[in-house]
Design a protein around this motif. Structure first.
Motif, PDB file in Angstrom:
ATOM      1  N   SER A  20       0.777  -1.212   0.064  1.00 17.85           N
ATOM      2  CA  SER A  20      -0.096  -0.014  -0.027  1.00 17.85           C
ATOM      3  C   SER A  20       0.887   1.228   0.086  1.00 17.85           C
ATOM      4  O   SER A  20       1.650   1.500   0.661  1.00 17.85           O
ATOM      5  CB  SER A  20      -0.742  -0.212   1.301  1.00 17.85           C
ATOM      6  OG  SER A  20      -1.576   1.084   1.371  1.00 17.85           O
TER       7      SER A  20
ATOM      8  N   PRO B 273       3.116   3.290  -6.007  1.00 16.28           N
ATOM      9  CA  PRO B 273       2.347   3.397  -7.255  1.00 16.28           C
ATOM     10  C   PRO B 273       2.896   2.410  -8.124  1.00 16.28           C
ATOM     11  O   PRO B 273       4.062   2.004  -8.256  1.00 16.28           O
ATOM     12  CB  PRO B 273       2.618   4.753  -7.634  1.00 16.28           C
ATOM     13  CG  PRO B 273       4.135   5.289  -7.050  1.00 16.28           C
ATOM     14  CD  PRO B 273       3.998   4.356  -5.486  1.00 16.28           C
TER      15      PRO B 273
ATOM     16  N   PHE C  48      -2.943   9.688  -7.587  1.00 18.08           N
ATOM     17  CA  PHE C  48      -2.495   8.406  -6.859  1.00 18.08           C
ATOM     18  C   PHE C  48      -2.536   8.830  -5.312  1.00 18.08           C
ATOM     19  O   PHE C  48      -3.084   7.926  -4.494  1.00 18.08           O
ATOM     20  CB  PHE C  48      -1.011   7.919  -7.365  1.00 18.08           C
ATOM     21  CG  PHE C  48      -0.607   6.930  -6.530  1.00 18.08           C
ATOM     22  CD1 PHE C  48      -1.008   5.510  -6.340  1.00 18.08           C
ATOM     23  CD2 PHE C  48       0.224   7.118  -5.324  1.00 18.08           C
ATOM     24  CE1 PHE C  48      -0.617   4.584  -5.524  1.00 18.08           C
ATOM     25  CE2 PHE C  48       0.826   6.242  -4.484  1.00 18.08           C
ATOM     26  CZ  PHE C  48       0.227   4.820  -4.556  1.00 18.08           C
TER      27      PHE C  48
ATOM     28  N   ARG D  57      -4.514   7.048  -2.340  1.00 21.48           N
ATOM     29  CA  ARG D  57      -4.069   6.559  -1.353  1.00 21.48           C
ATOM     30  C   ARG D  57      -4.718   6.899  -0.229  1.00 21.48           C
ATOM     31  O   ARG D  57      -4.842   6.196   0.954  1.00 21.48           O
ATOM     32  CB  ARG D  57      -2.606   6.671  -1.333  1.00 21.48           C
ATOM     33  CG  ARG D  57      -1.740   5.988  -0.048  1.00 21.48           C
ATOM     34  CD  ARG D  57      -0.323   6.944   0.094  1.00 21.48           C
ATOM     35  NE  ARG D  57      -0.821   8.466   0.437  1.00 21.48           N
ATOM     36  CZ  ARG D  57       0.386   9.198   0.854  1.00 21.48           C
ATOM     37  NH1 ARG D  57       1.639   8.858   0.443  1.00 21.48           N
ATOM     38  NH2 ARG D  57       0.089  10.556   0.850  1.00 21.48           N
TER      39      ARG D  57
ATOM     40  N   TYR E 177      -8.458   5.409   0.055  1.00 16.79           N
ATOM     41  CA  TYR E 177      -8.809   3.949  -0.298  1.00 16.79           C
ATOM     42  C   TYR E 177      -8.953   3.198   1.065  1.00 16.79           C
ATOM     43  O   TYR E 177      -8.075   3.310   2.082  1.00 16.79           O
ATOM     44  CB  TYR E 177      -7.806   3.291  -1.146  1.00 16.79           C
ATOM     45  CG  TYR E 177      -8.033   1.744  -1.264  1.00 16.79           C
ATOM     46  CD1 TYR E 177      -9.150   1.459  -2.019  1.00 16.79           C
ATOM     47  CD2 TYR E 177      -7.038   0.864  -1.281  1.00 16.79           C
ATOM     48  CE1 TYR E 177      -9.525   0.251  -2.353  1.00 16.79           C
ATOM     49  CE2 TYR E 177      -7.243  -0.511  -1.471  1.00 16.79           C
ATOM     50  CZ  TYR E 177      -8.607  -0.752  -1.969  1.00 16.79           C
ATOM     51  OH  TYR E 177      -8.847  -1.979  -2.245  1.00 16.79           O
TER      52      TYR E 177
ATOM     53  N   ALA F 290      -5.361   0.227  -7.015  1.00 16.89           N
ATOM     54  CA  ALA F 290      -4.523   1.277  -7.335  1.00 16.89           C
ATOM     55  C   ALA F 290      -4.151   1.156  -8.701  1.00 16.89           C
ATOM     56  O   ALA F 290      -3.337   2.208  -9.200  1.00 16.89           O
ATOM     57  CB  ALA F 290      -3.319   1.008  -6.405  1.00 16.89           C
TER      58      ALA F 290
ATOM     59  N   ASN G   9      -4.681   4.272 -10.811  1.00 18.11           N
ATOM     60  CA  ASN G   9      -4.099   5.391 -10.774  1.00 18.11           C
ATOM     61  C   ASN G   9      -2.705   5.103 -11.091  1.00 18.11           C
ATOM     62  O   ASN G   9      -1.613   5.609 -10.200  1.00 18.11           O
ATOM     63  CB  ASN G   9      -4.231   5.921  -9.267  1.00 18.11           C
ATOM     64  CG  ASN G   9      -5.532   6.211  -9.059  1.00 18.11           C
ATOM     65  OD1 ASN G   9      -6.178   7.241  -9.499  1.00 18.11           O
ATOM     66  ND2 ASN G   9      -6.245   5.437  -8.332  1.00 18.11           N
TER      67      ASN G   9
END
Length: 313
Positions: A73, A76, A154, A158, A161, A212, A215
């Motif tokens: 997590s 990217p 992104f 983050r 999410y 993810a 993004n």
């Protein structure tokens, strides 16, 4: 004809691969790389028409796709992450010479890979994508500003999410995917979902791909400038086949004529590859290798015979 599974360990987990053929006996080896949000299963329809006893095809689930591990997590996804995964698989296989077969996003990654390790590549076989200078791919957007926008998007993802995947009925799963890619068709969607979804105990499904991936940091700044034209020319010793659909632009609502731009760019590029590059405007849907696998296999096979006429390719 059965495929085998391979899991290649990497620092954040594993890269899943689907292997067609015997890598220890094959004289011609191929690395196949799928498109964005697809998985290694996208090459399943092609294999009955492409595979023979002399070939081994290793289809990779890129990080965050299919059965491969998600990135930690906050990290990217990018072109560099995917090329690193490809390299990890090839190092594991200990292959010295091989072909690259890529579809869409996978074709772009294959081209970057070939530029990075050009002496190992026998040929590049690209289906409906090519790495183009930024002014071709997104003429109204500055490359650096695009990078900044992607990174901000992104970071917003983050921060918001929850980490919980939304559950769907099978019908909802199909509707969500096919609304985004209507020319894929239900049969091909079902093939992709063999690796692309998990059925839960309550009878519902979740997508396996990492949220993810919506993004992605798409721009490698050094590869989105005019210099890419000169860079690609350094591969002039590597035969390249590019097959273009008539529907790629429909997936890019802000660039409806992108497939025509791509075709013209490729034709210009081919002038620098005497007898080494072939550009085929096949037409049809973006997932042309899934919808018309026999035709696409025939085009690829003819090209490979031209590249190595005395081989059993």
């Amino acid at each position: 004809m059965m495929a085998k599974e391979l899991m290649v360990r990497v620092g954040y987990g594993h890269i899943a691969c689907k292997i067609w053929g015997d890598s220890t006996k094959a004289t011609h080896k191929f690395i196949a790389v799928h498109g964005w949000l697809d998985n290694a299963g996208s090459f399943d329809p092609l294999m009955p028409y492409f595979l023979n006893k002399e070939r081994c095809v290793v289809c990779i689930d890129l990080p965050g796709h299919g059965l491969s591990s998600h990135l930690p997590s906050g990290i990217p996804y990018s072109k560099a992450i995917d090329v690193q995964a490809m390299r990890s698989v090839i190092r594991h296989l200990d292959w010295q010479q091989y072909h690259l077969l890529g579809h869409s996003m996978g074709a772009v990654k294959s081209q970057i890979y070939a530029l990075s390790w050009p002496r190992e590549i026998i040929s590049v076989l690209n289906l409906d994508a090519v790495m183009m200078p930024h002014e071709h791919a997104a003429p109204r957007q500055n490359a650096f500003e695009a990078f900044g926008s992607q990174l901000d998007r992104f970071l917003k993802f983050r921060d918001n999410y929850s980490g919980t995947e939304r559950e769907h009925t099978w019908e909802e799963l199909a509707s969500r995917w096919l609304n985004a890619v209507p020319d894929l068709g239900l049969d091909n969607f079902t093939i992709l979902m063999e690796r692309g979804s998990t059925k839960l105990g309550n009878g519902k499904y979740i997508f396996n791909r990492d949220a993810a991936l919506h993004n992605v940091i798409g721009s490698l700044l050094t590869s989105r400038t005019r210099e890419i034209f000169k860079d690609i020319q350094t591969l002039s010793h590597v035969p390249q086949l590019h097959i273009v659909s008539s529907n790629f632009g429909s997936l890019k609502k802000d660039q409806p004529k992108l497939e025509e731009t791509m075709f013209l760019f490729l034709k210009e590029l081919a002038k620098h590859y005497p007898n080494k590059m072939e550009v085929v405007k096949y037409g049809g849907p973006h997932h042309l290798h899934m919808s018309f696998p026999r035709d696409i296999a025939n085009i690829v096979n003819r090209f490979l015979l031209h590249v190595a006429p005395n081989s059993s390719l």
